[in-house]
Design an enzyme around this catalytic site. Structure first.
Site, mmCIF file in Angstrom:
data_model
loop_
_atom_site.group_PDB
_atom_site.id
_atom_site.type_symbol
_atom_site.label_atom_id
_atom_site.label_comp_id
_atom_site.label_asym_id
_atom_site.label_seq_id
_atom_site.Cartn_x
_atom_site.Cartn_y
_atom_site.Cartn_z
ATOM 1 N N ASP A 1 45.887 33.968 51.543
ATOM 2 C CA ASP A 1 44.940 35.683 52.350
ATOM 3 C C ASP A 1 46.917 35.843 52.330
ATOM 4 O O ASP A 1 47.447 35.621 53.188
ATOM 5 C CB ASP A 1 44.801 35.654 53.638
ATOM 6 N N TYR B 1 53.058 53.350 50.974
ATOM 7 C CA TYR B 1 52.703 52.341 49.689
ATOM 8 C C TYR B 1 53.275 52.028 49.258
ATOM 9 O O TYR B 1 54.115 50.719 48.818
ATOM 10 C CB TYR B 1 50.732 52.997 49.153
ATOM 11 N N GLY C 1 40.677 41.181 41.992
ATOM 12 C CA GLY C 1 40.565 42.640 41.935
ATOM 13 C C GLY C 1 40.862 42.976 40.258
ATOM 14 O O GLY C 1 40.402 42.632 39.572
ATOM 15 N N TRP D 1 48.649 53.790 37.391
ATOM 16 C CA TRP D 1 47.263 54.615 37.302
ATOM 17 C C TRP D 1 46.133 54.198 36.587
ATOM 18 O O TRP D 1 45.640 53.951 35.161
ATOM 19 C CB TRP D 1 47.182 56.194 36.869
ATOM 20 N N LEU E 1 42.771 44.304 39.136
ATOM 21 C CA LEU E 1 43.592 44.181 37.375
ATOM 22 C C LEU E 1 44.074 42.412 37.270
ATOM 23 O O LEU E 1 43.994 41.502 36.294
ATOM 24 C CB LEU E 1 45.630 44.331 37.876
ATOM 25 N N ALA F 1 47.496 42.325 46.692
ATOM 26 C CA ALA F 1 47.889 43.543 47.067
ATOM 27 C C ALA F 1 46.922 44.668 48.058
ATOM 28 O O ALA F 1 45.798 44.623 47.548
ATOM 29 C CB ALA F 1 48.616 44.262 46.203
ATOM 30 N N THR G 1 54.375 49.179 40.922
ATOM 31 C CA THR G 1 53.799 49.796 40.550
ATOM 32 C C THR G 1 54.919 51.518 40.514
ATOM 33 O O THR G 1 55.821 51.352 40.867
ATOM 34 C CB THR G 1 53.591 50.402 41.872
ATOM 35 N N LYS H 1 55.607 48.496 48.289
ATOM 36 C CA LYS H 1 55.947 48.108 47.727
ATOM 37 C C LYS H 1 57.198 47.608 46.740
ATOM 38 O O LYS H 1 57.514 46.290 46.093
ATOM 39 C CB LYS H 1 54.616 48.364 46.027
HETATM 40 N N1 LIG Z 1 45.084 50.831 41.128
HETATM 41 C C1 LIG Z 1 46.480 51.055 40.337
HETATM 42 O O1 LIG Z 1 46.249 52.171 39.959
HETATM 43 C C2 LIG Z 1 48.085 50.160 40.328
HETATM 44 C C3 LIG Z 1 48.543 51.146 40.053
HETATM 45 C C4 LIG Z 1 50.170 50.310 39.747
HETATM 46 C C5 LIG Z 1 49.816 49.192 40.671
HETATM 47 N N2 LIG Z 1 49.149 49.030 40.865
HETATM 48 C C6 LIG Z 1 49.301 47.703 41.650
HETATM 49 O O2 LIG Z 1 48.714 46.277 40.893
HETATM 50 C C7 LIG Z 1 48.396 45.278 41.588
HETATM 51 C C8 LIG Z 1 46.942 45.250 41.689
HETATM 52 O O3 LIG Z 1 46.079 46.184 41.850
HETATM 53 P P1 LIG Z 1 44.531 46.590 42.024
HETATM 54 O O4 LIG Z 1 44.073 47.996 41.154
HETATM 55 O O5 LIG Z 1 43.949 45.068 40.680
HETATM 56 O O6 LIG Z 1 43.746 46.738 42.856
HETATM 57 P P2 LIG Z 1 42.549 45.895 43.658
HETATM 58 O O7 LIG Z 1 41.589 46.363 42.533
HETATM 59 O O8 LIG Z 1 42.375 46.328 45.251
HETATM 60 O O9 LIG Z 1 42.349 44.432 43.307
HETATM 61 C C9 LIG Z 1 43.490 44.421 44.540
HETATM 62 C C10 LIG Z 1 43.673 41.920 44.964
HETATM 63 O O10 LIG Z 1 44.549 42.025 45.913
HETATM 64 C C11 LIG Z 1 43.247 41.447 46.826
HETATM 65 N N3 LIG Z 1 43.542 41.660 48.153
HETATM 66 C C12 LIG Z 1 43.956 42.756 49.228
HETATM 67 N N4 LIG Z 1 44.029 42.244 50.442
HETATM 68 C C13 LIG Z 1 44.618 41.192 50.062
HETATM 69 C C14 LIG Z 1 44.348 40.483 51.671
HETATM 70 N N5 LIG Z 1 44.591 40.485 52.773
HETATM 71 N N6 LIG Z 1 45.011 38.816 51.656
HETATM 72 C C15 LIG Z 1 45.421 38.502 50.335
HETATM 73 N N7 LIG Z 1 44.338 39.637 48.698
HETATM 74 C C16 LIG Z 1 43.587 40.447 49.218
HETATM 75 C C17 LIG Z 1 41.995 41.654 46.262
HETATM 76 O O11 LIG Z 1 40.793 40.948 47.184
HETATM 77 P P3 LIG Z 1 39.777 41.325 47.518
HETATM 78 O O12 LIG Z 1 38.972 41.468 45.765
HETATM 79 O O13 LIG Z 1 38.842 40.111 48.486
HETATM 80 O O14 LIG Z 1 39.178 42.282 48.432
HETATM 81 C C18 LIG Z 1 41.887 42.322 45.172
HETATM 82 O O15 LIG Z 1 41.287 41.232 44.821
HETATM 83 C C19 LIG Z 1 49.062 44.940 43.078
HETATM 84 O O16 LIG Z 1 50.371 44.949 42.631
HETATM 85 C C20 LIG Z 1 48.764 47.020 43.185
HETATM 86 O O17 LIG Z 1 49.655 47.456 43.465
HETATM 87 C C21 LIG Z 1 47.791 48.866 41.012
#
Ligand SMILES: NC(=O)c1ccc[n+]([C@@H]2O[C@H](COP(=O)([O-])OP(=O)(O)OC[C@H]3O[C@@H](n4cnc5c(N)ncnc54)[C@H](OP(=O)(O)O)[C@@H]3O)[C@@H](O)[C@H]2O)c1
Length: 305
Positions: A40, A131, A10, A161, A12, A64, A105, A135
């Protein structure tokens, strides 16, 4: 130190894996990257044998379900993936004396704050969407799993963000929207009533690595770049740094109705890092990232202006 990262592919997760590869404490083999195929969220019970096989001393839980509109449409699935699966991982890790960092988050807060201050770890969570609720359930389940456990530490690292490689993030979407607006000779409409802490994944990953390397993982951390911005401010800074000059109009978020209601005030107060240096300003982080994004776009044959 053996550190495993869930959601390693993902946005992050990949930055955390890269930062840990550079860290002196992960040794010559580097971190252990767990993709969805290994851990998973839909079958989290399988995590015990994976922990026994890979024997990490620390897990950084980045995986996530981050589709906020999907979470709003199916809050039960969101709770299962982001809440219960986090609890299963936390219990399995705590039982084995393994430290855990759960990534969380700003969306656990309602975003209705009006005093101009960012949310601090001690502030009361009160999510307003599926969401955020899922979380928060993950945080609560992880805390319960580590309650009274000796010899293993839990950290909750909240951020907000996020943007960064591989693109397809807010800055990339603004550049694409600017192209479309320019082609239509229309002003670019920008949301001015959502304010947050734009945060660069590479900087957040560095901060997580610093916490691990300094044995300062325990507790709740707010890891965001310094400063704050409305979506419109953030977009205008992207355009300024990319030298794209087009007219813009400020509009409310209600211009684009969506399944999820984002918190209007998505600002986190950064918590101190062990080295004493806060993360740099969001504008400075953006300046580091934007050239990569612009190169990617020109390689894809996109018109940037
Ligand atoms: N994006 C934001 O703005 C933001 C803000 C605050 C906090 N966060 C938190 O930061 C963390 C990383 O977010 P990100 O932005 O890097 O999100 P992301 O790019 O969507 O990455 C999420 C990761 O989780 C994996 N995932 C999704 N569904 C899954 C499942 N059913 N089983 C196993 N793995 C699964 C995805 O795998 P695949 O690659 O196989 O889909 C991906 O590797 C999360 O905990 C998120 O809640 C994000």
């Amino acid at each position: 130190m053996r550190v495993a990262v869930t959601g390693a592919g993902g946005r992050l997760g990949r930055a955390v894996v890269s930062a840990l590869e550079e860290a002196p404490f992960t040794g010559p083999f580097g971190p252990i990257a767990w993709s969805r195929a290994i851990f998973d969220l839909d079958t989290p019970e399988g995590v015990g044998p994976i922990l026994d096989r890979d024997r990490p001393e620390m897990v950084v839980h980045c995986a996530a379900w981050t589709d906020v509109d999907g979470c709003a449409r199916d809050p039960e699935l969101a709770l299962a993936r982001n809440g219960e699966a986090t609890g299963v991982l936390a219990r399995a890790a705590a039982e084995r004396g393994i430290d855990l960092i759960v990534i969380s988050t700003n969306e656990i807060f309602d975003g209705r704050r009006t005093d101009g201050a960012g949310y601090a770890p001690a502030d009361e969570p009160d999510p307003i969407n599926g969401y955020g609720a899922s979380k928060l359930a993950g945080e609560v389940a992880a805390r319960a799993a580590y309650e009274g456990v000796r010899g293993a530490v839990l950290g909750i690292a909240r951020t907000a963000w996020l943007y960064g490689p591989p693109g397809n993030d807010f800055p990339a979407k603004i550049l694409a929207a600017a192209d479309r607006a320019a082609a239509l000779r229309e002003p670019l409409r920008l949301v001015a009533d959502e304010v947050g802490s734009p945060s660069y994944t590479l900087d957040v990953a560095e901060a997580i690595t610093e916490l691990i390397g300094s044995a300062a993982v325990g507790g709740t951390h707010h890891l965001v770049n310094a400063g704050r911005a409305s979506r419109a401010d953030w977009a205008r800074e992207v355009l300024r740094q990319a030298r794209i000059d087009i007219p813009t109009d400020d509009v409310p978020a209600s211009t684009w109705p969506r399944a999820s209601t984002p918190p209007a005030w998505a600002v986190l107060e950064p918590t101190p890092l062990p080295g004493g240096e806060p993360l740099r300003s969001w504008q400075s982080a953006l300046a580091d990232y934007l050239p990569t994004l612009l190169r990617q776009r020109s390689a894809a044959g996109s018109v940037a202006r």
